[in-house]
Enzyme design. Structure first.
Site, PDB file in Angstrom:
ATOM      1  N   HIS A   1       8.912  32.127  -5.058  1.00 38.86           N
ATOM      2  CA  HIS A   1       9.963  32.765  -5.901  1.00 38.86           C
ATOM      3  C   HIS A   1       9.548  33.648  -7.035  1.00 38.86           C
ATOM      4  CE1 HIS A   1      13.991  31.680  -7.630  1.00 38.86           C
ATOM      5  NE2 HIS A   1      13.641  31.530  -8.753  1.00 38.86           N
TER       6      HIS A   1
ATOM      7  N   SER B   1      17.043  35.172  -9.275  1.00 39.38           N
ATOM      8  CA  SER B   1      17.289  33.579  -9.675  1.00 39.38           C
ATOM      9  C   SER B   1      18.517  33.507 -10.518  1.00 39.38           C
ATOM     10  CB  SER B   1      15.957  33.079 -10.265  1.00 39.38           C
ATOM     11  OG  SER B   1      15.622  31.590 -10.322  1.00 39.38           O
TER      12      SER B   1
ATOM     13  N   GLU C   1      10.134  30.285  -0.827  1.00 36.68           N
ATOM     14  CA  GLU C   1      10.759  30.349  -2.574  1.00 36.68           C
ATOM     15  C   GLU C   1       9.933  29.164  -3.224  1.00 36.68           C
ATOM     16  OE1 GLU C   1      12.822  32.059  -4.082  1.00 36.68           O
ATOM     17  OE2 GLU C   1      13.953  33.180  -2.576  1.00 36.68           O
TER      18      GLU C   1
END
Length: 527
Positions: free
Chosen positions: A434, A210, A345
């Site tokens: 995610h 990320s 995600e």
């Protein structure tokens, strides 16, 4: 009479208690670590001076030396922030502005040459996160013969802040991206010190997820980071120009109309009751209590605070351009590259049907083709279509783009898609959300899922951890006992899918839908 086994156990414990703690000599002093199950860890090692007082919003400075032996047996404070309540990697320490510390894991014993080094950069949107979460424990990598380093870097307004007074104070810069400067300082520390822990400073892999993945892209494209690493892994790190991590410019408004970072800094100063653009103003800002700088900023509130929090910015020295721009020019670090994203995600934030209709409208004449690609069974579930569009637009398609650009530059490149869902979550979770690949990459599924972790989960974690460690060792994720992972080429478009049932290399089944997303991303903005 004491049983023999009890006597032997007591002797073993006594010897362990009196055995000297393993030490390593850094440039600032000697640190002592802790041994557990064949792994030595050193935690809370300073790599820079505390960035407090007059050092707030300055380049990281060398840590002050210490006499004797410093105990490095516990995590130091993570960097100052408002913790995110539903964080998948909850902090293990209370946040503090004094936070520039790192951690090292290494095998207790090894023979021969120095070991490959992996440096982890945590995620958290540049406003949350730290190196203390249990899922980031580096023991499994160490057991595979890797020296694992993790570190903290300044976040939020401590890490990313611009103001005209700072520009006047340091007209030659670098300015604004203090959190990124911390990352570069940590890598420089690794170059100077990791040999003392058994690591090879000539074989360093940076990896992150990320915001950490975006940070790896910054390091690949920043002139200030050249030569500090030799391989790179980006997990769900974006990379498209104009994407969700688009940086501001320090002094000018962006082409998308975003205010300059300096304007945002002035807006925050006004909110804090501090006016002016001179040295008096910045002195007053440096005296603000840390909590007054945070002001509740975290992943939940950063959208509401975008007028007073700039985030990473193009400063001309640390960040010269967006990652896509640099990759297209072929000016990125030409190192072995592993990149990918998760298949669902943003499955945690479904959009209402009207919002999805707005997203579909942006595709113009491709709208029906998009619907067919993202809802091939014709279920009419617009929420799932929205999740797919958001996930592909922000993470999945940019990963493919970067793989293509790196492969075209003749970098050894591998692409993955993570589709595996922990066994205990499959009933209600149809895809990998995610950050859910992290406990598999670190092989820490027990820390994440506890007793709910299954042997299947552990097998997937062992495979992912092995691929990552192999890549760090020799620039190729393949190794004995693992399914073959072909190098990426745009012609073949083969990726490794980490899915229920195991790992499988295959031609990307989402090519058609990603082509549509790519077409929209590459289109000139509407006027």
């Amino acid at each position: 009479m004491t049983p023999l086994w009890a006597w032997l156990a007591s002797v073993t414990l006594a010897v362990a208690a009196t055995a000297p703690a393993p030490t390593a000599r850094t440039e600032s002093g000697v640190v002592s670590g802790v041994v557990a199950d064949g792994v030595v860890s050193w935690k809370g090692v300073p790599y820079a001076a505390p960035p407090v007082g007059d050092l707030r919003w300055r380049e990281p400075q060398p840590p002050p030396p210490w006499p004797g032996v410093r105990a490095a047996d516990a995590y130091a404070h993570d960097c100052m922030q408002e913790p995110f309540p539903s964080d998948a990697a909850p902090l293990g320490t209370p946040p503090s502005e004094d936070c520039l510390y790192l951690n090292v894991w290494a095998p207790q014993t090894h023979a021969g040459a120095r070991l490959p080094v992996m440096v982890w950069i945590h995620g958290g949107g540049f406003v949350n996160g730290g190196s203390s979460p249990a899922v980031y424990d580096g023991s499994r990598f160490a057991r595979r013969g890797v020296v694992l380093v993790s570190f903290n870097h300044r976040l939020g307004r401590f890490g990313f802040f611009a103001h005209p007074a700072l520009t006047r104070e340091s007209p030659k810069g670098p300015l604004g991206n203090y959190g990124y400067l911390d990352q570069i300082a940590a890598l420089r520390w690794v170059q100077r010190n990791v040999a003392a822990f058994g690591g090879d400073p000539g074989n360093v892999t940076v990896f992150g997820e990320s915001a950490g993945g975006g940070s790896v892209l910054m390091l690949m494209t920043s002139p200030l980071a050249r030569g500090l690493f030799h391989k790179a892994i980006v997990e769900s790190g974006g990379g498209r120009a104009g994407g969700i991590m688009t940086p501001r410019r320090i002094r000018e408004a962006g082409p998308d109309g975003k205010a300059s970072a300096e304007a945002v800094g002035l807006a925050f100063a006004k909110l804090a009751g501090i006016a002016g653009e001179d040295a008096t103003a910045i002195a007053a800002l440096r005296k603000l209590p840390a909590a007054d700088l945070v002001r509740g900023l975290n992943l939940m509130t950063m959208g509401q605070q975008q007028d007073t929090y700039a985030g990473p910015m193009i400063d001309g020295q640390v960040v010269t351009a967006e990652a896509e721009t640099v990759f297209r020019a072929g000016q990125q670090a030409k190192v072995p590259f592993l990149v990918g994203a998760n298949n669902r995600e943003f499955g945690f934030m479904p959009l209402p049907p009207q919002a999805v209709e707005g997203m579909l409208a942006r595709f113009g004449p491709d709208r029906d083709a998009v619907l067919a690609a993202y809802d091939p069974q014709g279920t009419g579930n617009r929420g799932e279509v929205g999740i797919g569009l958001m996930s592909d637009g922000a993470m999945v398609e940019p990963a493919r783009l970067l793989a293509r650009l790196a492969a075209a530059a003749r970098q050894p490149t591998w692409e993955y898609r993570f589709s595996y869902v922990a066994s205990s979550l499959r009933k209600d979770t149809p895809g990998a959300l995610h950050a859910t690949e992290i406990p598999f990459v670190f092989d820490t599924v027990r820390a994440r899922y506890g007793v709910a972790a299954t042997t299947e989960d552990e097998a997937m974690a062992a495979a992912a951890n092995a691929y990552w460690a192999n890549f760090a060792r020799g620039g190729d994720p393949n190794g004995a006992g693992l399914p073959e992972w072909p190098r990426y080429s745009q012609k073949d478009d083969v990726l490794m899918d980490f899915a229920s049932g195991g790992t499988l290399a295959k031609t990307d089944p989402w090519k058609a839908r990603l082509d549509l997303t790519e077409r929209l991303a590459a289109a000139p903005p509407a006027r």
